[in-house]
Design a protein around this motif. Structure first.
Motif, PDB file in Angstrom:
ATOM      1  N   HIS A 123      -1.381 -98.317 -27.558  1.00 43.16           N
ATOM      2  CA  HIS A 123      -1.497 -98.513 -26.123  1.00 43.16           C
ATOM      3  C   HIS A 123      -2.905 -98.131 -25.705  1.00 43.16           C
ATOM      4  O   HIS A 123      -3.523 -97.237 -26.287  1.00 43.16           O
ATOM      5  CB  HIS A 123      -0.480 -97.644 -25.366  1.00 43.16           C
ATOM      6  N   MET A 126      -2.800 -93.104 -22.432  1.00 39.21           N
ATOM      7  CA  MET A 126      -1.651 -92.213 -22.416  1.00 39.21           C
ATOM      8  C   MET A 126      -1.879 -91.163 -21.343  1.00 39.21           C
ATOM      9  O   MET A 126      -2.950 -90.568 -21.264  1.00 39.21           O
ATOM     10  CB  MET A 126      -1.456 -91.543 -23.780  1.00 39.21           C
ATOM     11  N   SER A 152      11.371 -95.042 -20.745  1.00 37.62           N
ATOM     12  CA  SER A 152      10.896 -95.397 -22.089  1.00 37.62           C
ATOM     13  C   SER A 152       9.447 -94.956 -22.263  1.00 37.62           C
ATOM     14  O   SER A 152       8.738 -94.687 -21.288  1.00 37.62           O
ATOM     15  CB  SER A 152      11.025 -96.903 -22.325  1.00 37.62           C
ATOM     16  N   ASP A 153       9.023 -94.923 -23.535  1.00 38.40           N
ATOM     17  CA  ASP A 153       7.647 -94.565 -23.903  1.00 38.40           C
ATOM     18  C   ASP A 153       7.274 -93.161 -23.432  1.00 38.40           C
ATOM     19  O   ASP A 153       6.124 -92.897 -23.079  1.00 38.40           O
ATOM     20  CB  ASP A 153       6.637 -95.582 -23.346  1.00 38.40           C
ATOM     21  N   GLU A 174       3.107 -93.212 -22.563  1.00 30.74           N
ATOM     22  CA  GLU A 174       2.271 -94.323 -23.000  1.00 30.74           C
ATOM     23  C   GLU A 174       2.481 -95.481 -22.032  1.00 30.74           C
ATOM     24  O   GLU A 174       3.629 -95.833 -21.726  1.00 30.74           O
ATOM     25  CB  GLU A 174       2.627 -94.738 -24.423  1.00 30.74           C
ATOM     26  N   TYR A 175       1.413 -96.067 -21.555  1.00 31.35           N
ATOM     27  CA  TYR A 175       1.570 -97.093 -20.516  1.00 31.35           C
ATOM     28  C   TYR A 175       0.466 -98.139 -20.631  1.00 31.35           C
ATOM     29  O   TYR A 175      -0.605 -97.901 -21.214  1.00 31.35           O
ATOM     30  CB  TYR A 175       1.550 -96.453 -19.125  1.00 31.35           C
TER      31      TYR A 175
END
Length: 327
Positions: A123, A126, A152-153, A174-175
């Motif tokens: 990703h 973060m 999620s993540d 995480e995005y």
């Protein structure tokens, strides 16, 4: 919950290690007696061989030696009754003190929301929500994207102690950055009246930073330019005034009427002042103060030197004379 209150019953030791070690502890989740368990454990060479639990109400052995001791102690009704009473006399007393002075207190957390590189670069970014220095240990950290909870993540650490009765925890998200989205870290804790929401403010893009730096530089250059123009203008005004005064003097020198007005000023203005000065100041005099003393001259060529000092006299003209014997 296990109370930090600890009671040692007896301990013998030799060079090989512990031979006998007895300890008491209290497990609890409230101050009510039904939520408290008193436990006494007996160890031999660091191995627990027998235990008394208030929930069981008797001793239980774990080794042959422990079972023999448990059978013997369980037959002693007086000793058994004393052990059962420890739940109230020992645990309840200490637990009340802990709830009054420690467990009922709370410390608000401090939160820091920052970005970092995600491991493996799967990703582009973060976010890390770090929560520090809170008490009690129980805490909830969650994430919101545009007001909706993210599930999620997300990876989070366990709450771990700082060593000063306070705790910290870290949650990672995480995005994929999207224009216009709003990401927030939400912290819920017993010390807070309502959840604490920290909004993520993305750093300024490099291009925008360069534009701002350029604009600031342009403004600074413009200020310096204007300061130079003002300074040159003031310098020009001074030289213009000088040229104007020279021209004015030249014109007045050619004007006979103006000259006829200025020439009599010597007699009309300066002469009366001069006469007043000669009448009231210049004829006056002030008697001098005189001091005569000796001093050793430098070089040692004469045995002594006489010095005559004259102070505070007027007018300036003064004549001194030295008489030495008949000379």
């Amino acid at each position: 919950m296990c109370s930090p209150t600890f009671r040692q019953i007896g301990m013998d030791s030799n060079c090989d290690g512990y031979e006998l070690y007895n300890s008491d502890r209290c497990l609890f989740n409230s101050t009510e007696l039904q939520d408290i368990e008193f436990i006494r454990s007996c160890y031999y060479n660091k191995i627990e061989f027998v235990r008394f639990s208030s929930d069981v109400g008797k001793f239980v052995g774990y080794t042959d030696f422990g079972m023999k001791n448990a059978e013997m102690w369980n037959k002693d009704q007086g000793y058994l009754a004393a052990m059962r009473a420890q739940k109230e006399t020992y645990c309840k007393h200490n637990i009340d003190l802990w709830y009054t002075n420690v467990l009922s207190k709370s410390v608000k957390p401090s939160v820091r929301l920052h970005s970092t590189m995600a491991p493996g670069c799967h990703h582009p970014a973060m976010l890390v929500c770090s929560v520090y220095d809170f008490y009690p240990k129980l805490i909830k950290v969650s994430w919101l994207r545009n007001g909706q909870e993210i599930t999620s993540d997300i990876t989070s650490t366990e709450e771990f102690a700082n060593g000063d009765w306070l705790y910290q925890v870290h949650s990672h998200l995480e995005y994929m950055p999207r224009s216009g989205e709003k990401i927030s870290c939400v912290v819920g804790h017993a010390s807070l009246e309502k959840p604490l929401i920290i909004n993520w403010v993305p750093p300024m893009p490099e291009t925008e930073r360069l534009i701002i730096v350029g604009a600031v530089g342009l403004i600074l250059g413009l200020i310096l330019f204007l300061a130079g123009v003002i300074y040159r203008r003031k310098s020009g005004d001074a030289s213009l005034a000088h040229r104007f005064s020279e021209k004015q003097a030249e014109d007045w020198s050619k004007d006979a009427a103006a000259l006829s007005l200025w020439r009599p000023q010597k007699e009309k203005f300066f002469k009366p002042d001069s006469e007043l000065c000669f009448t009231n100041v210049l004829p006056k005099s002030v008697m001098p103060l005189v001091r005569l003393h000796s001093m050793t001259p430098s070089g040692g060529r004469h045995p002594a030197l006489a010095l005559c000092r004259v102070y505070d006299f007027f007018p300036k003209q003064l004549k001194t004379r030295t008489d030495a014997g008949s000379q």
